[in-house]
Design a protein around this motif. Structure first.
Motif, PDB file in Angstrom:
ATOM      1  N   GLU A 126       0.873  -1.202   0.070  1.00  0.00           N
ATOM      2  CA  GLU A 126      -0.097   0.085  -0.127  1.00  0.00           C
ATOM      3  C   GLU A 126       0.836   1.401  -0.006  1.00  0.00           C
ATOM      4  O   GLU A 126       0.438   2.265  -0.626  1.00  0.00           O
ATOM      5  CB  GLU A 126      -0.848   0.003   1.204  1.00  0.00           C
ATOM      6  N   LEU A 127       2.031   1.151   0.752  1.00  0.00           N
ATOM      7  CA  LEU A 127       3.141   2.533   0.748  1.00  0.00           C
ATOM      8  C   LEU A 127       3.434   2.589  -0.689  1.00  0.00           C
ATOM      9  O   LEU A 127       3.572   3.876  -1.284  1.00  0.00           O
ATOM     10  CB  LEU A 127       3.960   1.981   1.637  1.00  0.00           C
ATOM     11  N   LEU A 128       3.866   1.698  -1.417  1.00  0.00           N
ATOM     12  CA  LEU A 128       4.379   1.976  -2.846  1.00  0.00           C
ATOM     13  C   LEU A 128       3.321   2.237  -3.609  1.00  0.00           C
ATOM     14  O   LEU A 128       3.482   3.102  -4.697  1.00  0.00           O
ATOM     15  CB  LEU A 128       4.798   0.536  -2.970  1.00  0.00           C
ATOM     16  N   ARG A 129       1.917   1.896  -3.357  1.00  0.00           N
ATOM     17  CA  ARG A 129       0.766   2.327  -4.531  1.00  0.00           C
ATOM     18  C   ARG A 129       0.759   3.938  -4.242  1.00  0.00           C
ATOM     19  O   ARG A 129       0.305   4.460  -5.049  1.00  0.00           O
ATOM     20  CB  ARG A 129      -0.192   1.590  -4.074  1.00  0.00           C
ATOM     21  N   CYS A 130       0.742   4.191  -2.916  1.00  0.00           N
ATOM     22  CA  CYS A 130       0.485   5.800  -2.676  1.00  0.00           C
ATOM     23  C   CYS A 130       1.864   6.576  -3.121  1.00  0.00           C
ATOM     24  O   CYS A 130       1.551   7.682  -3.511  1.00  0.00           O
ATOM     25  CB  CYS A 130       0.376   5.902  -1.132  1.00  0.00           C
ATOM     26  N   TYR A 131       2.880   5.956  -2.987  1.00  0.00           N
ATOM     27  CA  TYR A 131       4.088   6.811  -3.266  1.00  0.00           C
ATOM     28  C   TYR A 131       5.000   6.084  -4.450  1.00  0.00           C
ATOM     29  O   TYR A 131       6.012   5.370  -4.056  1.00  0.00           O
ATOM     30  CB  TYR A 131       4.888   7.144  -1.993  1.00  0.00           C
ATOM     31  N   PRO A 132       4.674   6.023  -5.679  1.00  0.00           N
ATOM     32  CA  PRO A 132       5.281   5.041  -6.476  1.00  0.00           C
ATOM     33  C   PRO A 132       6.710   5.685  -6.808  1.00  0.00           C
ATOM     34  O   PRO A 132       7.576   4.939  -7.379  1.00  0.00           O
ATOM     35  CB  PRO A 132       4.457   5.277  -7.695  1.00  0.00           C
ATOM     36  N   ASP A 133       6.893   6.951  -6.432  1.00  0.00           N
ATOM     37  CA  ASP A 133       8.369   7.508  -6.586  1.00  0.00           C
ATOM     38  C   ASP A 133       9.246   7.262  -5.440  1.00  0.00           C
ATOM     39  O   ASP A 133      10.190   8.137  -5.035  1.00  0.00           O
ATOM     40  CB  ASP A 133       8.050   8.937  -6.864  1.00  0.00           C
ATOM     41  N   LEU A 134       8.907   6.508  -4.475  1.00  0.00           N
ATOM     42  CA  LEU A 134       9.411   6.526  -3.293  1.00  0.00           C
ATOM     43  C   LEU A 134      11.059   6.052  -3.299  1.00  0.00           C
ATOM     44  O   LEU A 134      11.938   6.751  -2.664  1.00  0.00           O
ATOM     45  CB  LEU A 134       8.956   5.143  -2.341  1.00  0.00           C
TER      46      LEU A 134
ATOM     47  N   ALA B 198      16.525  -3.701   5.649  1.00  0.00           N
ATOM     48  CA  ALA B 198      15.582  -5.042   5.194  1.00  0.00           C
ATOM     49  C   ALA B 198      14.396  -4.718   4.657  1.00  0.00           C
ATOM     50  O   ALA B 198      13.816  -5.773   4.009  1.00  0.00           O
ATOM     51  CB  ALA B 198      15.114  -5.593   6.568  1.00  0.00           C
ATOM     52  N   ALA B 199      14.240  -3.540   4.107  1.00  0.00           N
ATOM     53  CA  ALA B 199      12.982  -3.037   3.432  1.00  0.00           C
ATOM     54  C   ALA B 199      13.049  -3.654   1.780  1.00  0.00           C
ATOM     55  O   ALA B 199      14.292  -3.761   1.387  1.00  0.00           O
ATOM     56  CB  ALA B 199      12.862  -1.518   3.308  1.00  0.00           C
ATOM     57  N   PRO B 200      12.026  -3.925   1.135  1.00  0.00           N
ATOM     58  CA  PRO B 200      11.982  -4.409  -0.101  1.00  0.00           C
ATOM     59  C   PRO B 200      12.385  -3.063  -1.091  1.00  0.00           C
ATOM     60  O   PRO B 200      12.941  -3.510  -2.128  1.00  0.00           O
ATOM     61  CB  PRO B 200      10.690  -4.732  -0.357  1.00  0.00           C
ATOM     62  N   LEU B 201      12.491  -1.908  -0.672  1.00  0.00           N
ATOM     63  CA  LEU B 201      12.842  -0.776  -1.616  1.00  0.00           C
ATOM     64  C   LEU B 201      13.439   0.209  -0.718  1.00  0.00           C
ATOM     65  O   LEU B 201      12.832   0.621   0.532  1.00  0.00           O
ATOM     66  CB  LEU B 201      11.775  -0.235  -2.436  1.00  0.00           C
ATOM     67  N   ARG B 202      14.457   0.869  -0.903  1.00  0.00           N
ATOM     68  CA  ARG B 202      14.934   1.923  -0.041  1.00  0.00           C
ATOM     69  C   ARG B 202      15.028   3.265  -0.748  1.00  0.00           C
ATOM     70  O   ARG B 202      15.235   3.339  -2.129  1.00  0.00           O
ATOM     71  CB  ARG B 202      16.758   1.725   0.017  1.00  0.00           C
ATOM     72  N   PRO B 203      14.432   4.371  -0.322  1.00  0.00           N
ATOM     73  CA  PRO B 203      14.550   5.775  -0.845  1.00  0.00           C
ATOM     74  C   PRO B 203      15.784   6.023  -1.104  1.00  0.00           C
ATOM     75  O   PRO B 203      16.942   5.636  -0.843  1.00  0.00           O
ATOM     76  CB  PRO B 203      13.727   6.494   0.273  1.00  0.00           C
ATOM     77  N   ALA B 204      15.959   7.290  -1.862  1.00  0.00           N
ATOM     78  CA  ALA B 204      17.164   7.754  -2.350  1.00  0.00           C
ATOM     79  C   ALA B 204      18.010   8.280  -1.076  1.00  0.00           C
ATOM     80  O   ALA B 204      19.167   8.020  -1.106  1.00  0.00           O
ATOM     81  CB  ALA B 204      17.015   9.096  -3.204  1.00  0.00           C
ATOM     82  N   HIS B 205      17.568   8.525  -0.026  1.00  0.00           N
ATOM     83  CA  HIS B 205      17.954   8.824   1.174  1.00  0.00           C
ATOM     84  C   HIS B 205      16.658   8.914   2.382  1.00  0.00           C
ATOM     85  O   HIS B 205      15.894   9.400   2.326  1.00  0.00           O
ATOM     86  CB  HIS B 205      18.628  10.250   1.278  1.00  0.00           C
ATOM     87  N   VAL B 206      17.272   8.334   3.550  1.00  0.00           N
ATOM     88  CA  VAL B 206      16.615   8.204   4.612  1.00  0.00           C
ATOM     89  C   VAL B 206      17.302   8.716   5.853  1.00  0.00           C
ATOM     90  O   VAL B 206      18.428   8.299   6.054  1.00  0.00           O
ATOM     91  CB  VAL B 206      16.037   6.877   4.712  1.00  0.00           C
ATOM     92  N   VAL B 207      16.589   9.579   6.409  1.00  0.00           N
ATOM     93  CA  VAL B 207      17.217   9.937   7.898  1.00  0.00           C
ATOM     94  C   VAL B 207      16.007   9.611   9.030  1.00  0.00           C
ATOM     95  O   VAL B 207      15.029   9.633   8.910  1.00  0.00           O
ATOM     96  CB  VAL B 207      17.233  11.509   7.860  1.00  0.00           C
TER      97      VAL B 207
ATOM     98  N   ALA C   8       7.373  17.985   5.370  1.00  0.00           N
ATOM     99  CA  ALA C   8       7.033  17.143   4.054  1.00  0.00           C
ATOM    100  C   ALA C   8       5.740  17.332   3.591  1.00  0.00           C
ATOM    101  O   ALA C   8       4.953  17.597   4.518  1.00  0.00           O
ATOM    102  CB  ALA C   8       7.409  15.775   3.937  1.00  0.00           C
ATOM    103  N   ALA C   9       5.627  17.568   2.449  1.00  0.00           N
ATOM    104  CA  ALA C   9       4.333  17.682   1.754  1.00  0.00           C
ATOM    105  C   ALA C   9       3.360  16.367   1.818  1.00  0.00           C
ATOM    106  O   ALA C   9       2.210  16.138   1.854  1.00  0.00           O
ATOM    107  CB  ALA C   9       4.583  18.001   0.074  1.00  0.00           C
ATOM    108  N   HIS C  10       3.998  15.215   1.993  1.00  0.00           N
ATOM    109  CA  HIS C  10       3.567  13.883   2.126  1.00  0.00           C
ATOM    110  C   HIS C  10       3.927  13.263   3.479  1.00  0.00           C
ATOM    111  O   HIS C  10       5.199  13.457   4.057  1.00  0.00           O
ATOM    112  CB  HIS C  10       3.947  12.993   1.052  1.00  0.00           C
TER     113      HIS C  10
END
Length: 215
Positions: free
Chosen positions: A26-34, A51-60, A124-126
């Motif tokens: 559901e997270l990836l559906r909401c934010y396909p550009d994650l 361990a996430a299935p996808l990692r954003p460009a940068h995480v703090v 953030a906006a989201h």
């Protein structure tokens, strides 16, 4: 066996693992550009993103536990701080998404939750803020049926003696602290803290299990 089949999100086949997988879908559906986003994770840890299935460009990540800040790496920064009172190092930073998983019920009282919500909305906006639903029949931290509806003293006894779940209190004083720290939220409360958000109900067996305020 109960802890293995219900409460361990890192064990394939557990109910918690399946719930986390559905939440990611559901997270990836909401934010396909994650994958291209800068994400502020309030209460998270670097390990959860490794361990996430996808990692954003940068995480703090922002967490009170000093152990979370031991292993910075490219694209992943850990900050030891209070999610309700961010440090000056983050004062002027903006992100694409503020993410928080099962933290708002731990921050401590209404005024602190208001400050947490201000942090979320202001960075953030989201945002995607998840919390267990107060009226799901099984309390998720102790995995004890109806524990959240028991008198405080009874919850303290459960925390000392019940062998399942994520919280195991070592003694009476710790049990009091552990029980007092957890305040599960209703849908009405989440809407009050995040009035401009869509409220998504994550369900199990048709019943709302957790709530996600998202924009």
């Amino acid at each position: 066996m109960l802890k293995t089949t219900i409460a361990d999100p890192d064990r394939p086949g557990s109910l918690a693992h399946a719930a986390r997988a559905r939440r990611w879908t559901e997270l990836l559906r909401c934010y396909p550009d994650l994958a291209e986003m800068r994400v502020l994770d309030l209460g998270g840890t670097p390990g959860s993103w490794r361990a996430a299935p996808l990692r954003p460009a940068h995480v703090v990540t922002v967490n009170l536990d000093p152990a979370t800040a031991r292993h910075d790496e490219p694209g992943l920064t850990a900050v030891v701080a209070d999610a309700c009172d961010l440090p000056s190092s983050l004062a002027h930073e903006r992100f694409d998404l503020v993410y928080s998983n099962s933290l708002v019920e731990h921050v401590g009282g209404h005024s602190r939750r208001c400050r947490f919500a201000e942090t979320v909305r202001g960075r953030a906006a989201h945002h995607w803020v998840q919390t267990p639903y107060r009226y799901f029949p099984i309390e998720p931290h102790w995995v004890f049926p109806g524990m959240q509806f028991l008198p405080f003293r009874a919850r303290v006894v459960v925390s000392q003696r019940w062998p399942h779940g994520h919280i195991r209190s070592a003694g009476p004083a710790q049990a009091v602290a552990d029980v007092a720290e957890v305040e599960l939220l209703s849908a009405t409360e989440m809407r009050a803290y995040f009035p401009d958000s869509d409220l998504w109900y994550e369900r199990f067996a048709g019943l709302p299990k957790s709530l996600v305020a998202r924009v």
